[in-house]
Design an enzyme around this catalytic site. Structure first.
Site, PDB file in Angstrom:
ATOM      1  N   SER A 130      -1.915  -0.933   3.575  1.00  0.00           N
ATOM      2  CA  SER A 130      -0.689  -1.376   4.224  1.00  0.00           C
ATOM      3  C   SER A 130      -1.026  -2.147   5.500  1.00  0.00           C
ATOM      4  O   SER A 130      -1.705  -3.162   5.446  1.00  0.00           O
ATOM      5  CB  SER A 130       0.225  -0.171   4.486  1.00  0.00           C
ATOM      6  OG  SER A 130       1.522  -0.585   4.818  1.00  0.00           O
ATOM      7  N   GLU A 226       0.200  -7.216  -2.432  1.00  0.00           N
ATOM      8  CA  GLU A 226       1.187  -6.152  -2.665  1.00  0.00           C
ATOM      9  C   GLU A 226       2.087  -6.079  -1.445  1.00  0.00           C
ATOM     10  O   GLU A 226       1.759  -6.607  -0.377  1.00  0.00           O
ATOM     11  CB  GLU A 226       0.503  -4.808  -2.918  1.00  0.00           C
ATOM     12  CG  GLU A 226      -0.299  -4.261  -1.759  1.00  0.00           C
ATOM     13  CD  GLU A 226       0.530  -3.512  -0.732  1.00  0.00           C
ATOM     14  OE1 GLU A 226       1.561  -2.909  -1.117  1.00  0.00           O
ATOM     15  OE2 GLU A 226       0.159  -3.520   0.455  1.00  0.00           O
ATOM     16  N   HIS A 288       1.444   0.493  -2.323  1.00  0.00           N
ATOM     17  CA  HIS A 288       2.370   1.562  -1.975  1.00  0.00           C
ATOM     18  C   HIS A 288       2.827   2.254  -3.265  1.00  0.00           C
ATOM     19  O   HIS A 288       2.523   1.809  -4.359  1.00  0.00           O
ATOM     20  CB  HIS A 288       3.566   1.005  -1.209  1.00  0.00           C
ATOM     21  CG  HIS A 288       3.223   0.462   0.133  1.00  0.00           C
ATOM     22  ND1 HIS A 288       2.651  -0.788   0.306  1.00  0.00           N
ATOM     23  CD2 HIS A 288       3.348   0.986   1.376  1.00  0.00           C
ATOM     24  CE1 HIS A 288       2.453  -1.003   1.597  1.00  0.00           C
ATOM     25  NE2 HIS A 288       2.866   0.057   2.273  1.00  0.00           N
TER      26      HIS A 288
END
Length: 321
Positions: A130, A226, A288
């Site tokens: 992330s 992503e 995620h």
């Protein structure tokens, strides 16, 4: 920058990290792992569960001095977060640095880290995902090391329940020992096969680096993308930013991970990425969501659309965790 903070030991710390000549990115029982918070503040209960998981592998765990600090949406001040990261990395007893969670804030500390000192400390493992994409990218630029994009100790897949999500946990352990299986997706957007060093991570973070001294370039590389909580028009905007900045010029192949709470991103992903004319696979459980598999960035990888898979080519190590 302030003097680096000394991590607080949770268990007895022994051992010395291997030198660059013999180093391979694998952990073994008895190695020391430092956990720091370069982005958002972790939940203390989740962090404690994550530490217990790591200790259950026979690893020694250290916590950064400011790992549980909180300043709004940040895990303490920029200076303290940078100092914890640098202190952990430069500690000769530490073999790996795990980021406790993502959130936001890693990009704010990039110019506060002494990269000369980090290089002098020798090679180690960095784990995170992330917001940690910013660190993955700059570690590659400044240190030239592979880093592990995977689940973090104080995040949902590992620590939300009393026991970790089994696929996530097993794949992380395999990645840390050099035996991770390829990650498969559920759709092929463009057929083909491509090899190259894998780069990328979270789309929002990669786009935010455009126009900075760390602007990404994926020429000759495979790229993983992503994101979470981004509507298709925002995904379009960030892809357009990467395209117009030249970041995707010369890319060899694209692996698309999870797009949790992003509506249906595939029409815009196809529209913006297929004109690049390279193999594109999608639906990989990387990023995620749950399960969350682990991949090595900065290491050689292969995208194969026949098996709809992304495979890493890090070799196995004996007696790994």
């Amino acid at each position: 920058m302030n003097e680096p903070a000394t991590p607080t030991s949770v268990t007895e710390v022994t051992g010395v990290a291997a030198g660059p000549e013999s180093w391979t990115p694998h952990l073994r029982e008895g190695d020391t792992v430092a956990v720091v918070s370069p982005s958002g503040p972790p939940n203390a209960t989740l962090l404690q569960r994550g530490v217990k998981l790591l200790e259950g592998l026979g690893l020694k765990v250290m916590l950064g001095r400011h790992v549980l600090d909180r300043e709004g949406y940040l895990a303490g001040s920029d200076a303290d977060r940078a100092a914890d990261l640098q202190a952990a990395w430069c500690d000769p007893a530490v073999s790996a640095v795990f980021c406790s969670r993502g959130g936001y804030g890693a990009a704010r500390i990039l110019d506060l880290v002494d990269w000369h000192a980090m290089r002098a400390a020798g090679p180690k493992i960095l784990l995170g995902s992330s917001d940690i994409t910013a660190l993955h990218h700059v570690f590659g630029v400044e240190l030239g090391l592979p880093t592990l994009h995977g689940p973090m100790p104080a995040c949902r897949p590992l620590s939300f329940e009393e026991e970790p999500e089994p696929v996530t946990w097993d794949h992380l352990r395999a990645a840390l020992s050099g035996h991770a299986s390829p990650v498969t997706g559920d759709r092929v957007l463009r057929e083909g096969r491509a090899e190259g060093v894998l780069a990328g991570g979270n789309l929002s973070l990669l786009a935010s680096l455009c126009g900075t001294r760390y602007q990404p370039s994926f020429a000759g590389r495979l790229v993983l993308l992503e994101d979470v909580g981004e509507q298709p028009y925002r995904i379009d905007r960030m892809l357009t930013q990467l395209l117009q900045s030249g970041a995707l010029d010369g890319v060899r192949g694209i692996a698309l991970g999870s797009w949790v709470e992003c509506g249906d991103p595939y029409p815009v992903l196809a529209e913006r990425l297929l004109p690049l004319g390279v193999p594109v696979i999608a639906g990989l459980t990387v990023g995620h969501g749950t399960p969350q598999r682990s991949v090595w960035l900065g290491a050689l990888g292969v995208i194969d659309t026949e098996s709809c898979s992304l495979a890493g080519l890090l070799g196995p190590a004996d007696q790994a965790v």
